[in-house]
Enzyme design. Structure first.
Site, PDB file in Angstrom:
ATOM      1  N   GLU A 172      -6.594  12.178 -36.706  1.00  0.00           N
ATOM      2  CA  GLU A 172      -6.238  11.913 -38.393  1.00  0.00           C
ATOM      3  C   GLU A 172      -7.658  12.192 -38.817  1.00  0.00           C
ATOM      4  O   GLU A 172      -8.578  12.190 -38.040  1.00  0.00           O
ATOM      5  CB  GLU A 172      -6.648  10.557 -38.643  1.00  0.00           C
ATOM      6  N   GLY A 306     -14.739   4.275 -37.494  1.00  0.00           N
ATOM      7  CA  GLY A 306     -14.770   2.952 -36.539  1.00  0.00           C
ATOM      8  C   GLY A 306     -14.038   2.252 -36.003  1.00  0.00           C
ATOM      9  O   GLY A 306     -13.745   2.116 -34.312  1.00  0.00           O
ATOM     10  N   MET A 308      -8.966   3.195 -34.798  1.00  0.00           N
ATOM     11  CA  MET A 308      -8.091   4.316 -35.502  1.00  0.00           C
ATOM     12  C   MET A 308      -7.117   3.436 -34.905  1.00  0.00           C
ATOM     13  O   MET A 308      -6.337   3.426 -34.232  1.00  0.00           O
ATOM     14  CB  MET A 308      -8.029   5.993 -34.720  1.00  0.00           C
ATOM     15  N   GLU A 309      -5.833   3.657 -35.893  1.00  0.00           N
ATOM     16  CA  GLU A 309      -4.781   3.019 -35.993  1.00  0.00           C
ATOM     17  C   GLU A 309      -3.116   4.304 -35.127  1.00  0.00           C
ATOM     18  O   GLU A 309      -1.878   3.528 -35.103  1.00  0.00           O
ATOM     19  CB  GLU A 309      -3.585   2.720 -37.302  1.00  0.00           C
ATOM     20  N   ASN A 310      -3.069   5.207 -34.384  1.00  0.00           N
ATOM     21  CA  ASN A 310      -2.200   5.356 -33.455  1.00  0.00           C
ATOM     22  C   ASN A 310      -1.347   4.264 -32.998  1.00  0.00           C
ATOM     23  O   ASN A 310      -2.180   3.227 -32.558  1.00  0.00           O
ATOM     24  CB  ASN A 310      -2.998   5.926 -32.325  1.00  0.00           C
ATOM     25  N   HIS A 342      -7.318  -4.798 -39.697  1.00  0.00           N
ATOM     26  CA  HIS A 342      -7.360  -3.584 -40.145  1.00  0.00           C
ATOM     27  C   HIS A 342      -6.023  -3.249 -39.503  1.00  0.00           C
ATOM     28  O   HIS A 342      -4.548  -1.695 -40.586  1.00  0.00           O
ATOM     29  CB  HIS A 342      -8.060  -3.186 -40.626  1.00  0.00           C
ATOM     30  N   GLU A 343      -6.802  -1.979 -38.056  1.00  0.00           N
ATOM     31  CA  GLU A 343      -5.872  -1.457 -37.490  1.00  0.00           C
ATOM     32  C   GLU A 343      -4.368  -1.528 -37.071  1.00  0.00           C
ATOM     33  O   GLU A 343      -3.485  -1.630 -37.412  1.00  0.00           O
ATOM     34  CB  GLU A 343      -6.380  -0.925 -35.949  1.00  0.00           C
ATOM     35  N   HIS A 346      -2.031  -1.669 -40.250  1.00  0.00           N
ATOM     36  CA  HIS A 346      -1.578   0.107 -40.632  1.00  0.00           C
ATOM     37  C   HIS A 346      -0.217  -0.070 -39.805  1.00  0.00           C
ATOM     38  O   HIS A 346       0.599   1.431 -39.927  1.00  0.00           O
ATOM     39  CB  HIS A 346      -2.569   0.921 -39.783  1.00  0.00           C
TER      40      HIS A 346
END
Length: 932
Positions: A172, A306, A308-310, A342-343, A346
């Site tokens: 991203e 911080g 990443m939501e892969n 948070h992740e 997502h």
């Protein structure tokens, strides 16, 4: 993606900012020419819709010794119009062969490259026919990236000193194209089947579980992963490493695993439990089962953002995932839980339903930020996450009060502009306006609406209006019930005006125009006069014209605790109170994203209330009043002495949000003076703040007792007191540091006091060196983080300079930590010139390493410059940034914000310094008189 949780050094607010729009980048200025001199058949930044990918078969072989990789990708295509050209993305990849796999057989395709837009054109001498499926196959090679994005190299040092290398991904927003040729835009969703070749000493993980491993000649292994669900390229992920892992199952049967370097695997238990709990929560809350069989969380030693939501393989900074119950602080626990929340949010908001284009990034990020608070409030009530939400709205307003702000949903074309969307406006303002909407619609209706949105658009791409339609549908269903309920609650018949609630009409005013409203309230007897305007820190009144919001006002009065509601849709309006009151407080608990100015006697009545009975208002209400009154000084609506009179009540304040907001408004005043060499007034201001909070500071225990909020506040207060040379604090911290040093760092310290102790220790060369040695050898990421901050606020200039240089080289201190180090040094009275010199000297290296337009670059630019308040420094800043080209960042939005911030600081100082001096003199005389 979660933007890196940069340190709030010495608790001085900065404005992490956004960046700039580059002019007309959607189209090539001239007819594009490919690298071989031929005309390139496409002249736009965005890809054509002629063909779309359906499925990628991706095989990769990274070599962790030579630090490069080879690969083959086979892409199945749907053809929507007859064409003989396929346009897709590739960046700094060497293409060795391209073939078309058609029903008639295999044939080579001609390849043209247009690096400016990162595009490849595959040319066929026969037509690809509409309605038919084809496959293209590309063989390619590239180096592992030495930045933090694409398919990049990371490394770590074991406790025995051995350096180990791994390869990880960060795609991203526009970096998948640097790892394999692909249609690298979020709307081109497809399925991915991935194979990775590795050495036996490594493992490979990807979005999906491994289905088999095949032995290859030469002792290599090839891992085959299951096919993914339909998703965007930026969510593809794979890691080749020597990580260890721990696993658990959720109640819904999803396998959760946490991966980390082997020596830190014992710090993963907390994250594993949190991920299990939170994935189960979201599964139930969204009423949509998590669609993959597993969810991995990996702690990457080198990581710019911080987290990443892969999909199925979320990646994190080590500080965002690793937790040591003995050494990590209450704020570490809060931070890690929020990042995981948070992740995982997502996985639904962003992954299952994805914005169509990056202009609506807030649909992903605003929601994920908002869901951190919704989910933790229920799953981890002991964290009191509500105590920290308001700070997000204040941070967003800091950026949003500048004329260089941008709408939540704003047009973007090129990768730099896209990177710039990852800012406080998309994240924090997004979360705050969602919170306002939830309060407006009721939590029940809001939840029904967002679940409807997720179900309706699963595996698809959306725009703003799709969300508003889903919420309007619910509002219509519930409309009659709501109306009667609201009337009963408040007696305010104007909450919903007309027959229907139009969520889109309301929310378009919050997402399609930048900035936010200032509501002026004037009470005359029972009559309350209301007016709205844009709040803007600028000298140019014309920039505030033409803005109108639909504002869900809430208010309470001295007469009752009932929350009244009123939808302000016009420039001015009037409402009537049932009876005359002593005071009225608008924006109850600051659930709305707007500021309030109390005209006439309004502020006087509020100041009186706070001085005599501050607990009549909630902690959030008090924090919002502190914030509003000082911000109104900036635009000349309130005199500084009135704001300072209000601040006097803080000597009795104990709640974290109000206390930290008090610091947040008062500390920057002396920070501005530190950069102007105004010792006498600066010290008067510092003494005033210490005196104001002395009672609260002195009652802090030097232990780890109390709730999370009390512990976070303790750490905050003791650090401030020691930095400001409050004698009892310095004496205690010095004694503890010396004991700890004498024990060679083996003595156990209460976690909440370590920042204060380390900061005092780092003031001497011997203490600094000792701290650095402990930093070098520690495996506890949160401890290292606190040591790093303490070392960066030392008065020892040679050490500060050395630290920045070491962070840039990345050998001893990680380059990912460089932004924090540079900003910490720049906030430091003894280092701010060093920080500015370093930024200028290394600018070209920094933008290459951290990427033009990234929130990291913006954070450094604003963090280094936002406490300047002289015309000389403004000229120096303008001179440097003005010498840059568009390619080296001259058009970035953060540079415009920097100019505006320094200009605002200059105006503030010119106007308010005499007032500040007079008030502090008068206050000290008043205190002296009371002491007699």
């Amino acid at each position: 993606m979660l933007v890196a949780p940069f340190l709030l050094v010495l608790f001085i607010p900065f404005s992490p900012s956004s960046g700039a729009q580059l002019p007309n980048q959607g189209k090539a200025k001239d007819l594009p020419i490919a690298t071989n001199g031929q005309p390139f058949p496409w002249d736009r930044m965005r890809l054509p819709q002629t063909v779309t990918p359906v499925h990628y078969d991706l095989s990769l072989h990274p070599n962790l010794t030579t630090l490069d990789f080879t690969g083959v990708v086979r892409i199945e295509l749907d053809v929507h119009e007859d064409t003989n050209t396929v346009i897709l993305h590739a960046k700094q990849i060497k293409i060795s062969s391209v073939h078309l796999l058609a029903p008639e057989g295999i044939k080579p395709l001609q390849v043209l490259e247009y690096p400016r837009f990162h595009q490849l054109a595959l040319l066929s001498d026969s037509v690809l026919t509409k309605g038919r499926k084809y496959e293209v196959q590309l063989a390619f090679a590239a180096n592992l990236s030495d930045s933090f994005h694409g398919f990049y190299k990371s490394s770590y040092r074991t406790s025995s000193g051995e350096v180990r290398v791994l390869a990880s991904t960060q795609f991203e927003a526009t970096f998948a194209r640097g790892a394999f040729p692909c249609f690298d835009e979020p709307a081109f969703k497809a399925n991915f089947t991935i194979q990775i070749i590795r050495e036996p000493r490594h493992i490979a993980i990807s979005n999906m579980p491994k289905v088999k491993t095949v032995e290859l000649p030469g002792g290599l292994l090839e891992d085959h992963f299951d096919t993914t669900v339909k998703m965007s390229t930026y969510l593809v992920a794979y890691i080749v490493s020597d990580f260890a892992s721990v696993s658990k199952m959720t109640q819904h049967g999803v396998k959760i695993s946490v991966y980390a370097v082997p020596e830190k695997i014992d710090q993963t238990a907390f994250a594993l439990d949190a991920a299990v709990k939170l994935l189960d929560f979201y599964d139930d809350y969204f009423d949509i089962p998590y669609p993959l069989p597993k969810q991995d969380l990996a702690a990457i030693p080198d990581f710019q953002s911080g987290a990443m939501e892969n999909w199925g393989l979320t990646t994190y900074r080590e500080t965002g995932l690793l937790f040591d119950p003995e050494k990590s602080s209450a704020s570490d626990k809060l931070g890690i839980t929020k990042v995981i929340a948070h992740e995982l949010a997502h996985q639904w908001f962003g992954n299952l339903v994805t914005m169509e284009w990056w202009n609506d990034l807030w649909l992903n990020e605003g929601f994920a930020k908002f869901m951190e608070f919704i989910s933790l409030d229920i799953t981890y009530p002991e964290l009191h996450v509500d105590d920290f939400f308001l700070a997000k709205c204040f941070e967003a307003m800091e950026v949003d009060s500048l004329s260089s702000s941008h709408p939540v949903s704003t047009p973007v074309e090129n990768p730099t502009q896209i990177q710039e969307m990852f800012d406080d406006v998309s994240y924090d303002k997004g979360a705050c306006i969602l919170n306002m909407l939830r309060d407006f619609l009721t939590p029940e209706a809001f939840e029904i609406g967002i679940v409807r949105y997720l179900k309706r658009y699963s595996y698809q791409n959306t725009v703003n209006s799709h969300l508003w339609e889903s919420l309007t549908d619910v509002s219509r269903l519930k409309h009659t019930e709501f109306c009667s309920k609201r009337k009963t609650q408040s007696g305010a018949s104007k909450w919903y005006s007309g027959d229907e609630l139009d969520v889109r009409a309301i929310m378009d005013t919050w997402t399609l125009q930048e900035g936010f409203p200032l509501v002026t309230v004037e009470v005359r007897g029972r009559e309350v006069r209301l007016s709205q305007e844009r709040y803007l820190k600028t000298d140019s009144p014309s920039l505030t014209e033409g803005f109108l919001w639909q504002i869900p006002l809430t208010y309470k009065t001295s007469a009752s605790n009932t929350i009244h509601r009123f939808l302000l849709k016009t420039k001015t309006d009037v409402l009537y109170l049932p009876e005359e009151v002593d005071w009225v407080k608008f924006n109850v608990d600051m659930s709305g994203y707007y500021m309030v100015h109390y005209a006439g006697e309004g502020w006087n009545s509020i100041i009186k209330l706070l001085h005599h009975n501050h607990t009549a208002l909630s902690g959030n209400d008090r924090a919002s009043l502190i914030h509003n009154v000082f911000q109104l000084v900036s635009i000349g609506k309130v005199r500084l002495d009135a704001a300072l009179e209000l601040s006097l009540y803080l000597s009795r304040e104990t709640e974290i949000m109000a206390v930290t907001q008090g610091f947040g408004e008062l500390v920057p005043l002396y920070k501005l003076m530190e950069k102007r060499d105004m010792k006498v007034l600066e010290n008067q201001m510092k003494s005033y703040i210490v005196d104001l909070f002395r009672g609260l500071i002195d009652q802090q225990e030097w232990s780890d007792s109390g709730s999370v909020s009390q512990r976070v506040l303790r750490s905050y207060l003791l650090l401030f007191a020691c930095v400001r040379d409050h004698a009892p604090c310095v004496t205690k911290a010095t004694k503890i540091f010396n004991q700890w040093k004498d024990s060679d760092g083996t003595m156990s310290l209460p976690v909440d006091i370590t920042m204060a102790v380390f900061v005092i220790g780092a003031r001497t060369p011997e203490g600094w060196d000792f701290l650095f040695e402990k930093y070098r050898h520690s495996l506890q990421m949160s401890v290292k983080s606190r040591m790093k901050t303490a070392m960066a606020v030392s008065p020892l200039q040679d050490k500060l300079k050395w630290m920045m240089e070491q962070s840039l080289s990345g050998e001893i201190m990680k380059t990912q930590d460089l932004p924090d180090v540079v900003v910490s040094v720049s906030k430091n009275l003894h280092g701010y010139k060093l920080g500015w010199d370093f930024l200028r000297a290394n600018w070209h290296t920094l933008i290459k390493k951290f990427d033009l337009g990234s929130s990291t670059v913006s954070y450094m630019v604003t963090g280094v410059t936002n406490q300047y308040s002289t015309r000389e420094m403004l000229d120096e800043v303008r001179s440097f940034f003005g010498s840059l080209t568009e390619e080296t960042g001259s058009e970035m939005r953060c540079i415009q914000q920097t100019y505006e911030t320094i200009e605002d600081n200059i105006r503030w100082m010119d106007k308010n310094l005499p007032l500040l001096q007079a008030w502090l003199d008068k206050h000290s005389r008043r205190v002296a008189h009371e002491d007699l």
